[in-house]
Design a protein around this motif. Structure first.
Motif, PDB file in Angstrom:
ATOM      1  N   GLU A 246      -0.790   2.595  -8.525  1.00 38.43           N
ATOM      2  CA  GLU A 246      -2.062   2.617  -7.802  1.00 38.43           C
ATOM      3  C   GLU A 246      -2.358   1.202  -7.299  1.00 38.43           C
ATOM      4  O   GLU A 246      -2.176   0.220  -8.037  1.00 38.43           O
ATOM      5  CB  GLU A 246      -3.168   3.086  -8.753  1.00 38.43           C
ATOM      6  CG  GLU A 246      -4.389   3.584  -8.013  1.00 38.43           C
ATOM      7  CD  GLU A 246      -5.502   3.975  -8.965  1.00 38.43           C
ATOM      8  OE1 GLU A 246      -6.634   3.530  -8.739  1.00 38.43           O
ATOM      9  OE2 GLU A 246      -5.211   4.701  -9.934  1.00 38.43           O
ATOM     10  N   LEU A 247      -2.835   1.123  -6.055  1.00 40.90           N
ATOM     11  CA  LEU A 247      -3.008  -0.166  -5.393  1.00 40.90           C
ATOM     12  C   LEU A 247      -3.836  -1.160  -6.220  1.00 40.90           C
ATOM     13  O   LEU A 247      -3.416  -2.298  -6.453  1.00 40.90           O
ATOM     14  CB  LEU A 247      -3.644   0.071  -4.016  1.00 40.90           C
ATOM     15  CG  LEU A 247      -3.946  -1.136  -3.149  1.00 40.90           C
ATOM     16  CD1 LEU A 247      -2.711  -1.985  -2.914  1.00 40.90           C
ATOM     17  CD2 LEU A 247      -4.533  -0.688  -1.806  1.00 40.90           C
ATOM     18  N   ALA A 248      -5.010  -0.741  -6.677  1.00 38.67           N
ATOM     19  CA  ALA A 248      -5.910  -1.678  -7.367  1.00 38.67           C
ATOM     20  C   ALA A 248      -5.378  -2.101  -8.737  1.00 38.67           C
ATOM     21  O   ALA A 248      -5.852  -3.060  -9.321  1.00 38.67           O
ATOM     22  CB  ALA A 248      -7.289  -1.067  -7.515  1.00 38.67           C
ATOM     23  N   GLU A 249      -4.395  -1.357  -9.259  1.00 35.78           N
ATOM     24  CA  GLU A 249      -3.901  -1.636 -10.604  1.00 35.78           C
ATOM     25  C   GLU A 249      -2.492  -2.233 -10.597  1.00 35.78           C
ATOM     26  O   GLU A 249      -1.979  -2.615 -11.647  1.00 35.78           O
ATOM     27  CB  GLU A 249      -3.877  -0.341 -11.424  1.00 35.78           C
ATOM     28  CG  GLU A 249      -5.154   0.484 -11.300  1.00 35.78           C
ATOM     29  CD  GLU A 249      -5.747   0.852 -12.634  1.00 35.78           C
ATOM     30  OE1 GLU A 249      -4.978   1.242 -13.507  1.00 35.78           O
ATOM     31  OE2 GLU A 249      -6.973   0.720 -12.790  1.00 35.78           O
ATOM     32  N   ALA A 250      -1.875  -2.330  -9.408  1.00 29.11           N
ATOM     33  CA  ALA A 250      -0.460  -2.719  -9.332  1.00 29.11           C
ATOM     34  C   ALA A 250      -0.261  -4.201  -9.622  1.00 29.11           C
ATOM     35  O   ALA A 250      -1.103  -5.029  -9.287  1.00 29.11           O
ATOM     36  CB  ALA A 250       0.087  -2.401  -7.947  1.00 29.11           C
ATOM     37  N   SER A 251       0.887  -4.541 -10.231  1.00 36.65           N
ATOM     38  CA  SER A 251       1.158  -5.963 -10.464  1.00 36.65           C
ATOM     39  C   SER A 251       1.935  -6.574  -9.295  1.00 36.65           C
ATOM     40  O   SER A 251       2.072  -7.788  -9.213  1.00 36.65           O
ATOM     41  CB  SER A 251       1.882  -6.175 -11.785  1.00 36.65           C
ATOM     42  OG  SER A 251       3.047  -5.414 -11.812  1.00 36.65           O
ATOM     43  N   ILE A 252       2.449  -5.736  -8.399  1.00 37.79           N
ATOM     44  CA  ILE A 252       3.067  -6.245  -7.156  1.00 37.79           C
ATOM     45  C   ILE A 252       2.503  -5.428  -5.993  1.00 37.79           C
ATOM     46  O   ILE A 252       2.436  -4.188  -6.060  1.00 37.79           O
ATOM     47  CB  ILE A 252       4.609  -6.097  -7.192  1.00 37.79           C
ATOM     48  CG1 ILE A 252       5.189  -6.969  -8.324  1.00 37.79           C
ATOM     49  CG2 ILE A 252       5.223  -6.480  -5.847  1.00 37.79           C
ATOM     50  CD1 ILE A 252       6.695  -6.864  -8.490  1.00 37.79           C
ATOM     51  N   VAL A 253       2.048  -6.113  -4.945  1.00 35.21           N
ATOM     52  CA  VAL A 253       1.538  -5.421  -3.752  1.00 35.21           C
ATOM     53  C   VAL A 253       2.236  -6.007  -2.526  1.00 35.21           C
ATOM     54  O   VAL A 253       2.309  -7.225  -2.364  1.00 35.21           O
ATOM     55  CB  VAL A 253       0.005  -5.600  -3.617  1.00 35.21           C
ATOM     56  CG1 VAL A 253      -0.493  -4.993  -2.294  1.00 35.21           C
ATOM     57  CG2 VAL A 253      -0.732  -4.957  -4.792  1.00 35.21           C
ATOM     58  N   VAL A 254       2.744  -5.121  -1.692  1.00 37.97           N
ATOM     59  CA  VAL A 254       3.329  -5.548  -0.412  1.00 37.97           C
ATOM     60  C   VAL A 254       2.453  -4.962   0.692  1.00 37.97           C
ATOM     61  O   VAL A 254       2.308  -3.738   0.791  1.00 37.97           O
ATOM     62  CB  VAL A 254       4.786  -5.046  -0.263  1.00 37.97           C
ATOM     63  CG1 VAL A 254       5.375  -5.525   1.065  1.00 37.97           C
ATOM     64  CG2 VAL A 254       5.645  -5.526  -1.424  1.00 37.97           C
ATOM     65  N   SER A 255       1.828  -5.833   1.488  1.00 35.76           N
ATOM     66  CA  SER A 255       0.893  -5.357   2.511  1.00 35.76           C
ATOM     67  C   SER A 255       1.404  -5.670   3.907  1.00 35.76           C
ATOM     68  O   SER A 255       2.017  -6.713   4.143  1.00 35.76           O
ATOM     69  CB  SER A 255      -0.473  -6.044   2.351  1.00 35.76           C
ATOM     70  OG  SER A 255      -1.169  -5.513   1.253  1.00 35.76           O
ATOM     71  N   GLY A 256       1.075  -4.766   4.829  1.00 37.49           N
ATOM     72  CA  GLY A 256       1.446  -4.969   6.230  1.00 37.49           C
ATOM     73  C   GLY A 256       0.204  -5.090   7.088  1.00 37.49           C
ATOM     74  O   GLY A 256      -0.823  -4.477   6.810  1.00 37.49           O
ATOM     75  N   GLY A 257       0.318  -5.884   8.146  1.00 37.21           N
ATOM     76  CA  GLY A 257      -0.802  -6.064   9.064  1.00 37.21           C
ATOM     77  C   GLY A 257      -0.473  -5.571  10.454  1.00 37.21           C
ATOM     78  O   GLY A 257       0.517  -4.841  10.651  1.00 37.21           O
ATOM     79  N   ARG A 258      -1.283  -6.005  11.415  1.00 38.81           N
ATOM     80  CA  ARG A 258      -1.077  -5.581  12.805  1.00 38.81           C
ATOM     81  C   ARG A 258       0.331  -5.965  13.290  1.00 38.81           C
ATOM     82  O   ARG A 258       0.922  -5.286  14.119  1.00 38.81           O
ATOM     83  CB  ARG A 258      -2.133  -6.232  13.701  1.00 38.81           C
ATOM     84  CG  ARG A 258      -2.320  -5.488  15.017  1.00 38.81           C
ATOM     85  CD  ARG A 258      -3.070  -6.299  16.067  1.00 38.81           C
ATOM     86  NE  ARG A 258      -4.230  -6.986  15.601  1.00 38.81           N
ATOM     87  CZ  ARG A 258      -5.489  -6.581  15.779  1.00 38.81           C
ATOM     88  NH1 ARG A 258      -5.720  -5.439  16.396  1.00 38.81           N
ATOM     89  NH2 ARG A 258      -6.497  -7.312  15.350  1.00 38.81           N
ATOM     90  N   GLY A 259       0.847  -7.067  12.723  1.00 36.47           N
ATOM     91  CA  GLY A 259       2.173  -7.532  13.127  1.00 36.47           C
ATOM     92  C   GLY A 259       3.278  -6.530  12.835  1.00 36.47           C
ATOM     93  O   GLY A 259       4.370  -6.610  13.407  1.00 36.47           O
ATOM     94  N   VAL A 260       3.029  -5.558  11.969  1.00 37.35           N
ATOM     95  CA  VAL A 260       4.042  -4.539  11.659  1.00 37.35           C
ATOM     96  C   VAL A 260       4.257  -3.627  12.883  1.00 37.35           C
ATOM     97  O   VAL A 260       5.321  -3.049  13.069  1.00 37.35           O
ATOM     98  CB  VAL A 260       3.650  -3.738  10.384  1.00 37.35           C
ATOM     99  CG1 VAL A 260       4.588  -2.571  10.118  1.00 37.35           C
ATOM    100  CG2 VAL A 260       3.624  -4.670   9.168  1.00 37.35           C
ATOM    101  N   GLY A 261       3.230  -3.490  13.694  1.00 39.37           N
ATOM    102  CA  GLY A 261       3.410  -2.902  15.025  1.00 39.37           C
ATOM    103  C   GLY A 261       3.236  -1.411  15.181  1.00 39.37           C
ATOM    104  O   GLY A 261       2.811  -0.950  16.231  1.00 39.37           O
ATOM    105  N   SER A 262       3.563  -0.612  14.162  1.00 43.20           N
ATOM    106  CA  SER A 262       3.413   0.847  14.314  1.00 43.20           C
ATOM    107  C   SER A 262       3.458   1.516  12.937  1.00 43.20           C
ATOM    108  O   SER A 262       3.900   0.906  11.957  1.00 43.20           O
ATOM    109  CB  SER A 262       4.544   1.432  15.168  1.00 43.20           C
ATOM    110  OG  SER A 262       5.759   1.386  14.434  1.00 43.20           O
ATOM    111  N   ALA A 263       3.011   2.781  12.928  1.00 38.75           N
ATOM    112  CA  ALA A 263       3.049   3.553  11.678  1.00 38.75           C
ATOM    113  C   ALA A 263       4.501   3.704  11.226  1.00 38.75           C
ATOM    114  O   ALA A 263       4.804   3.595  10.035  1.00 38.75           O
ATOM    115  CB  ALA A 263       2.407   4.921  11.894  1.00 38.75           C
ATOM    116  N   ASP A 264       5.389   3.924  12.175  1.00 45.60           N
ATOM    117  CA  ASP A 264       6.791   4.118  11.839  1.00 45.60           C
ATOM    118  C   ASP A 264       7.379   2.861  11.168  1.00 45.60           C
ATOM    119  O   ASP A 264       8.107   2.951  10.184  1.00 45.60           O
ATOM    120  CB  ASP A 264       7.556   4.456  13.122  1.00 45.60           C
ATOM    121  CG  ASP A 264       8.791   5.262  12.809  1.00 45.60           C
ATOM    122  OD1 ASP A 264       8.717   6.092  11.875  1.00 45.60           O
ATOM    123  OD2 ASP A 264       9.832   5.011  13.440  1.00 45.60           O
TER     124      ASP A 264
END
Ligand code: FAD
Length: 316
Positions: free
Chosen positions: A193-211
């Protein structure tokens, strides 16, 4: 020592991390009593004891599980009146805040929300304006009833064997105005679960698309982490809102936070700046995220992430 009540928030038969954090905070204030509102207290007792609860107030039964939070607030308010605790800690979750608000009104008591710390004099610390301002506040009427922001402190065990006291649940007709008609547990994926995870990998607008978010998911899965997203990524329809990190999303505080194609706006930082180690990948060397990052890679995420993934695979 004074008694401090911690209202337990649990999921699938286990206390949530925020509950363990509140127990840890409560130990600095007095004798810790956990309050279980609904569900089964017995299933939670071992874990609550492990983190220092010396007593458990168990308010159980269909009435608490079958209606929305009004009944829980009634039971908690009656308990507070009976035991006169030194403080009451409730999670700053959607349900926690609703219970806290209702209890404060019932008792004509002050309330502090979203505190990240509380001292023995009842002074709470709140972080506001996206983390730019720290406010110290105190309840000026009644006892300190506070909601505690998840990921504000590191939970530490302090084993105790709690006694269990059953609490009478007597709901009024007003408490039964909204009934739960169906509960659906969302299929839990393999990711934490996001709020409980010890590692989080996040993407922003730079990722470009849902795919392209598959790249973010792939790295998260290799690291055993959760996936997060910036608001720009969410607003662009790349990823669902429940994974948004930031001022208007979730607050995370993992050991490792990886920001891919995220500029580092103050509203995003508000949700991740307490992460232990921050790695940023951004093609703009001037991006503000680099002011916060412990390790920064200036480069195209579509080149950097596959290379990093390849290296991780080799080392597994
Ligand atoms: P951008 O700012 O557009 O940044 C994209 C970055 O990707 C850029 O730095 C760019 O250099 C980089 N990039 C582009 N392509 C590549 C590539 N191929 N490889 C590597 N890097 C690349 N934002 C949140 O995140 N969470 C919130 O909760 C939140 N709440 C808000 C509340 C309010 C009231 C307001 C006003 C704003 C809020 N925002 C929130 C929005 C926030 O201000 C920013 O707009 C948002 O965080 C920007 O998201 P981003 O960094 O993904 O996008």
């Amino acid at each position: 020592m004074a008694e401090v009540l911690v209202v337990v928030e649990a999921s699938q038969g286990a206390p949530k991390k925020v509950t363990l954090e509140m127990l840890t905070l409560a130990r600095t204030l007095g004798d810790v009593s956990a309050v279980v509102l609904g569900g089964s207290a017995a299933a939670l007792a071992d874990k609550l004891g492990e983190f220092g609860a010396t007593k458990i107030y168990a308010a159980e039964g269909e009435d608490l599980d079958g209606y929305l939070v009004a009944g829980k607030a009634t039971v908690l308010a009656a308990l507070i009146q009976r035991v006169s605790p030194a403080a009451v800690l409730i999670a700053s979750s959607q349900e926690g805040k609703e219970i806290a608000g209702r209890v404060a009104v019932k008792l004509d008591n002050g309330l502090l929300t979203d505190v990240v710390a509380l001292d023995a004099d009842g002074i709470g610390t709140q972080v506001v304006f996206a983390g730019s301002t720290i406010v110290k506040s105190k309840v000026s009427k009644g006892l300190p009833i506070v909601t505690v922001r998840p990921n504000s402190l590191t939970p530490t065990p302090a084993p105790a064997t709690p006694s269990v006291e059953q609490v009478e649940v007597a709901l009024t007709d007003k408490d039964k105005l909204a009934k739960v008609v169906e509960r659906k547990v969302e299929a839990k994926g393999a990711r934490p679960e996001l709020a409980e995870a010890s590692i989080v990998v996040s993407g922003g607008r730079g990722v470009g698309s849902a795919d392209n978010f598959k790249l973010v998911e792939e790295l998260a899965d290799l690291l055993g982490g959760a996936v997060g997203a910036s608001r720009a990524a969410v607003d662009s329809g790349f990823y669902p809102h429940q994974f948004q990190v930031g001022q208007t999303g979730k607050t995370v505080s993992p050991q490792l936070y990886v920001a891919l194609g995220i500029s580092g706006a103050i509203q995003h930082r508000a949700g991740m700046q307490t992460s232990k180690t921050i790695i940023a990948v951004n093609k703009d060397s001037e991006a503000p995220i680099f002011e916060l990052a412990d390790f920064g890679v200036v480069g195209d995420l579509f080149k950097v992430v596959p290379q990093a993934a390849e290296e991780i695979r080799k080392r597994k």
